[in-house]
Enzyme design. Structure first.
Site, PDB file in Angstrom:
ATOM      1  N   ASP A 410       0.862  -1.184   0.000  1.00 59.48           N
ATOM      2  CA  ASP A 410       0.000   0.000   0.000  1.00 59.48           C
ATOM      3  C   ASP A 410       0.898   1.234   0.000  1.00 59.48           C
ATOM      4  O   ASP A 410       1.564   1.528   0.995  1.00 59.48           O
ATOM      5  CB  ASP A 410      -0.904  -0.021   1.240  1.00 59.48           C
ATOM      6  N   HIS A 411       0.913   1.950  -1.122  1.00 61.52           N
ATOM      7  CA  HIS A 411       1.832   3.083  -1.278  1.00 61.52           C
ATOM      8  C   HIS A 411       1.469   4.249  -0.349  1.00 61.52           C
ATOM      9  O   HIS A 411       2.265   5.167  -0.157  1.00 61.52           O
ATOM     10  CB  HIS A 411       1.841   3.566  -2.735  1.00 61.52           C
ATOM     11  N   ARG A 412       0.291   4.220   0.236  1.00 61.21           N
ATOM     12  CA  ARG A 412      -0.051   5.263   1.214  1.00 61.21           C
ATOM     13  C   ARG A 412       0.804   5.133   2.465  1.00 61.21           C
ATOM     14  O   ARG A 412       1.046   6.131   3.171  1.00 61.21           O
ATOM     15  CB  ARG A 412      -1.532   5.172   1.604  1.00 61.21           C
TER      16      ARG A 412
END
Length: 441
Positions: A410-412
């Site tokens: 999850d790039h967040r």
């Protein structure tokens, strides 16, 4: 009549989906007999009967999502069936005899009317096996196991129709030459232009579309995938790993493991390598708590292992995998995998993972992009080990063993550098398994 309510299934569970009624209206049951299958989260549970009696009516249909405490059926206490159930049975012969007047035998059931798992239907279509000829499993539906057994016995459907050849074209009549006219040189007679004809086909009018109910495990999987894909910002990082030394170590350890009743695969080594990498990069063993605007770094390492079953993909969880020995991890993988296939795992064994591993096993593949098991922020895809030529440290060509790993994150939460570093740490332990030995596997 007694109202039968959906009981409390587990802590925090507020609703359940009716997957299958195991007792139909008019049928009798004994105390503790399973009345209905109910799914909550990813666990399918059989709800037992509270007493001896008979089913009166179903208040909820298969596929309905019902709140805990809501009425889903009405029952009558006692062993005899209700009187109103016998009325339809008395009229059944009259209704059944109507088709007999027009045809000597009633039509056979279509596959769409037979209760069978999607995997069973797909395998039956592939090998032309008639589902109507197969016995149902003890749970009342045809599973992949029954189809495989039929395949081994050589059962199949009717032979395909053979297409007939098109009729031959007529030969044109000869043309008369008038007297005194020179006879033209002999040459092939010109064929008249023939309009293109459609390709002959076997009769396919009996083919009908098949409709599978979108409920139970399949609907839960779809809900989870949609939520993960629409919420997290996925990205994938892939690495090729030389596991030649790991293959040699596993081959040496297989016999000793077998003496202790353990079938040792490569997956336990991967689980242990992942646990060490998660400890070095804790942001991958995390969860985003949006309600409280914080990132939760998990300090326990609960590794989910995705398992394919007849009902769909399930994720049993190895709790505190970092505290287990290599052989104990192997034992848990086998136990949880068998429980997932038989549907006997508890809700606790199917929830609470902090990181997931999905393995394609012998199918392998070069690259895959796994979808996150929400709310986790990382999932590792494992591909098949293949023999390939490799260049050794002495610049010589030798036979090596290569495996691809793909990690979706999850790039967040996880930046690209951290995600790549995590997978490189996993690679370090798998390419040099002596590090696992030193770490106390």
């Amino acid at each position: 009549m007694i109202e039968f309510k959906l009981p409390e299934i587990g802590e925090g569970v507020i609703e359940g989906e009716i997957v299958q009624w195991l007792v139909q209206p008019g049928e009798s049951f004994a105390a503790n007999d399973a009345l209905v299958e109910v799914m909550t989260d990813k666990a399918t549970i059989e709800i037992p009967a509270p007493f001896d009696g008979a089913m009166q009516t179903h208040r909820a249909a298969e596929g309905d999502v019902c709140a805990v405490g809501s009425v889903i059926a009405t029952l009558s206490e006692g062993a005899s069936a209700p009187a109103q159930a016998s009325a339809p049975a008395a009229n059944a012969p009259a209704r059944a005899s109507a088709p007999a007047a027009n045809s000597p035998a009633s039509p056979a059931r279509t596959d769409a009317a037979i209760l069978a798992t999607p995997a069973a239907r797909a395998l039956a279509r592939e090998h032309d096996i008639d589902l109507a000829s197969l016995p149902a499993s003890e749970r009342g539906r045809i599973t992949k196991r029954e189809v495989v057994a039929a395949k081994q016995q050589g059962l199949s459907g009717p032979a395909p129709q053979v297409m007939s050849a098109p009729p031959p074209m007529p030969t044109p009549a000869p043309v008369a030459v008038p007297a005194g006219m020179p006879t033209p040189a002999a040459r092939p007679a010109a064929q008249p232009a023939v309009a293109a004809q459609p390709v002959a086909r076997a009769d396919a009018s009996a083919r009908t579309d098949e409709y599978l109910p979108f409920r139970g495990m399949r609907r839960k999987i779809a809900e989870g995938m949609s939520r993960a894909y629409s919420t997290a910002v996925h990205y994938t990082y892939v690495e090729q790993i030389d596991v030649t030394k790991l293959v040699a170590l596993r081959n040496q350890a297989k016999r000793s493991a077998a003496e202790q009743g353990v079938s040792l695969s490569y997956l336990p080594f991967i689980v242990k390598a992942v646990c060490h990498a998660l400890k070095r990069y804790p942001i991958v063993n995390a969860e985003l708590d949006e309600a409280n605007s914080r990132i939760v770094l998990k300090k326990r390492y609960h590794v989910g292992i995705a398992a394919a079953t007849d009902q769909g993909l399930m994720v049993p969880v190895i709790k505190d995998a970092d505290l287990l020995s290599l052989l104990d991890v192997a034992r848990e993988i086998k136990r949880l995998g068998e429980g997932a296939k038989t549907g006997k795992l508890s809700r606790d064994e199917l929830t609470g993972s902090s990181f997931t591993i999905t393995s394609l096993g012998t199918i392998g593949g070069v690259l895959a992009t796994p979808i996150l098991n929400y709310p986790e922020v990382g999932i590792l895809g494992v591909h098949a080990i293949r023999k390939v030529p490799v260049v050794t440290e002495d610049d010589e060509i030798a036979v090596g063993h290569i495996m691809n790993l793909s990690v979706s994150l999850d790039h967040r939460i996880v930046d690209g550098f951290e995600g790549a570093s995590f997978l490189q740490e996993v690679r370090r332990y798998l390419e040099d398994p002596t590090l696992l030995l030193l770490a106390g596997i």
